[in-house]
Design an enzyme around this catalytic site. Structure first.
Site, PDB file in Angstrom:
ATOM      1  N   GLU A   1       0.772  -1.414   0.024  1.00  0.00           N
ATOM      2  CA  GLU A   1       0.012   0.161  -0.141  1.00  0.00           C
ATOM      3  C   GLU A   1       0.946   1.272  -0.005  1.00  0.00           C
ATOM      4  OE1 GLU A   1      -2.561  -0.839   3.395  1.00  0.00           O
ATOM      5  OE2 GLU A   1      -3.617  -1.970   2.337  1.00  0.00           O
TER       6      GLU A   1
ATOM      7  N   ASN B   1       2.536  -4.387  -3.728  1.00  0.00           N
ATOM      8  CA  ASN B   1       1.086  -4.712  -3.349  1.00  0.00           C
ATOM      9  C   ASN B   1       0.160  -3.600  -3.210  1.00  0.00           C
ATOM     10  OD1 ASN B   1      -0.483  -7.057  -2.993  1.00  0.00           O
ATOM     11  ND2 ASN B   1      -0.698  -6.560  -0.712  1.00  0.00           N
TER      12      ASN B   1
ATOM     13  N   HIS C   1      -9.739  -7.033  -2.304  1.00  0.00           N
ATOM     14  CA  HIS C   1     -10.688  -6.974  -1.295  1.00  0.00           C
ATOM     15  C   HIS C   1     -11.886  -6.391  -1.964  1.00  0.00           C
ATOM     16  CE1 HIS C   1      -8.283  -8.050   2.156  1.00  0.00           C
ATOM     17  NE2 HIS C   1      -7.657  -7.014   1.680  1.00  0.00           N
TER      18      HIS C   1
ATOM     19  N   GLU D   1      -4.929 -10.795  -1.402  1.00  0.00           N
ATOM     20  CA  GLU D   1      -5.734 -10.599  -0.206  1.00  0.00           C
ATOM     21  C   GLU D   1      -7.405 -10.814  -0.546  1.00  0.00           C
ATOM     22  OE1 GLU D   1      -4.986  -7.590   2.202  1.00  0.00           O
ATOM     23  OE2 GLU D   1      -2.696  -7.461   2.131  1.00  0.00           O
TER      24      GLU D   1
ATOM     25  N   ASP E   1     -10.997 -11.508  -1.042  1.00  0.00           N
ATOM     26  CA  ASP E   1     -12.366 -11.706  -0.253  1.00  0.00           C
ATOM     27  C   ASP E   1     -13.378 -10.857  -0.977  1.00  0.00           C
ATOM     28  OD1 ASP E   1     -11.663  -9.404   1.043  1.00  0.00           O
ATOM     29  OD2 ASP E   1     -11.066 -10.330   2.905  1.00  0.00           O
TER      30      ASP E   1
END
Ligand code: 9MR
Length: 356
Positions: free
Chosen positions: A151, A196, A236, A266, A268
């Site tokens: 990030e 990332n 996400h 990551e 979801d």
């Protein structure tokens, strides 16, 4: 010696096992290399919840610690490196024949407060390099990929150098990114090194702008021969936003041209705005992942797909995205009783998923 990964059957073969449970989804051509599937694991649960540990062993070929390798956990004070939690995950991975990813070496989130004293260039640089050398060297040949930088972009980044004002950015400037990748590469030349990001997956000006800034930042680093081997998209996926298929296809093509792999790091589905009915909610969640993975598989080389957790029983999502109707979130590929959901079926179209 054959690793567990070498012996895995193709994910598509396993679809038959699930086809009676879920409505058939269209099959998508798989990229040449097997794409590994894995999940973030919470170190204490590997010992306290046998069902959890078994589910990780059953479905994953890669794990990444969800905590344990972040500064706050490793460095309670400046003199200490506490590897206890990370070592537990590393031992679990090795004993279970799983690949291990490291997360993360440079991140603005949850930094220990003592790092605020690293205000000069030399203090910050020395500490950053010492940290990376110590941590990456310890897990050399056990961790085969690292999220080196997590990030980096400011929330509304419009250019490659719109970076978050981390202590590293304040004391060192943008060079801290190259420094971090170079130190990680020196400590383990075989490890694949990733940058990332999040909030680059959707339609809309802010997301397009962040995607462009990320692309420009990657180009900036590669132009300087910085050892960046791949880009991670957190994914996400927010149920109320639309995935930018065309934008992601273009991003994938650009990454491919640069020789970079794309990892979904990551995954979801943030389902607080999706319908209450659980079957319909699960269907829509799987559909979103399908759209994302298909867009990225088109032009790119997907490296791997990791979900941020494996079961709805343990997930960060309700911390920030509770449902207004009080129903539990269902963001992950297994439900809270460890039964596979349509999201798992979708992942298995693009990845080699052991156990499917
Ligand atoms: O899930 C992580 C959680 O256990 C930590 O407490 C939290 C600290 O801020 O960080 C979480 O990790 C991710 C978060 O769930 C959302 N995306 C970014 C974070 C890691 O890259």
């Amino acid at each position: 010696m054959l690793s567990r990964r070498d012996t895995l059957k193709g994910g598509a073969c396993g679809l038959a096992a699930l086809s009676g449970l879920f409505a058939p989804a269209p099959l998508v051509a798989r990229v040449n290399d097997p794409v590994g599937f894995g999940a973030a694991v919470r170190p204490p649960l590997l010992e306290s919840d046998a069902d959890y540990a078994n589910a990780i062993r059953k479905y994953c070929s890669i794990v990444v610690p969800e905590g344990g390798l972040i500064w706050n956990d490793l460095r309670p004070d400046r003199a200490t490196f506490d590897f206890a939690a990370a070592d537990r995950v590393a031992a679990f991975a090795m004993n279970s024949g799983l690949r291990l990813r490291g997360h993360t070496l440079v991140w603005y989130g949850v930094m220990p407060s003592w790092t605020e004293s690293l205000t000069s260039l030399s203090l910050a640089q020395d500490e950053l390099l010492k940290h990376i050398d110590t941590v990456v060297s310890r897990y050399r040949s056990r961790i085969d990929s690292w999220i080196v930088v997590n990030e980096p972009l400011a929330d509304d980044a419009a250019a490659f150098d719109d970076l978050r004002p981390t202590i590293w950015q304040r004391a060192i400037g943008i060079d801290h990114l190259a420094m971090a990748f170079e130190a990680a590469h020196a400590a383990d030349p075989a490890a694949k090194l990733f940058i990332n990001e999040y909030d680059v997956e959707y339609t809309g000006a802010r997301f397009r702008s962040r995607r462009k800034a990320l692309t420009a930042l990657i180009r900036f680093l590669l132009d300087r021969n910085v050892p960046v081997h791949g880009v991670g998209l957190q994914a996400h996926l927010r149920g109320n936003l639309t995935i930018d298929v065309e934008g992601l296809q273009q991003f994938a093509a650009e990454m491919k041209a640069l020789g970079l792999k794309i990892a979904i790091t990551e995954l979801d589905v943030i389902d607080n705005k999706l319908p209450a009915d659980s079957a319909e909610r699960d269907r829509q969640a799987a559909q979103r992942a399908q759209t994302l993975l298909a867009a990225l598989s088109d032009g790119a080389s997907l490296d791997s797909v990791l979900t941020w957790g494996i079961t709805d029983k343990y997930t960060w999502v309700p911390t920030y995205f509770k449902r207004a109707d009080g129903l539990k979130n269902r963001p992950l590929p297994l439900d809270e009783n460890y039964a596979p959901k349509p999201l798992m079926q979708t992942i298995a179209q693009f990845c080699t998923v052991p156990g499917i």
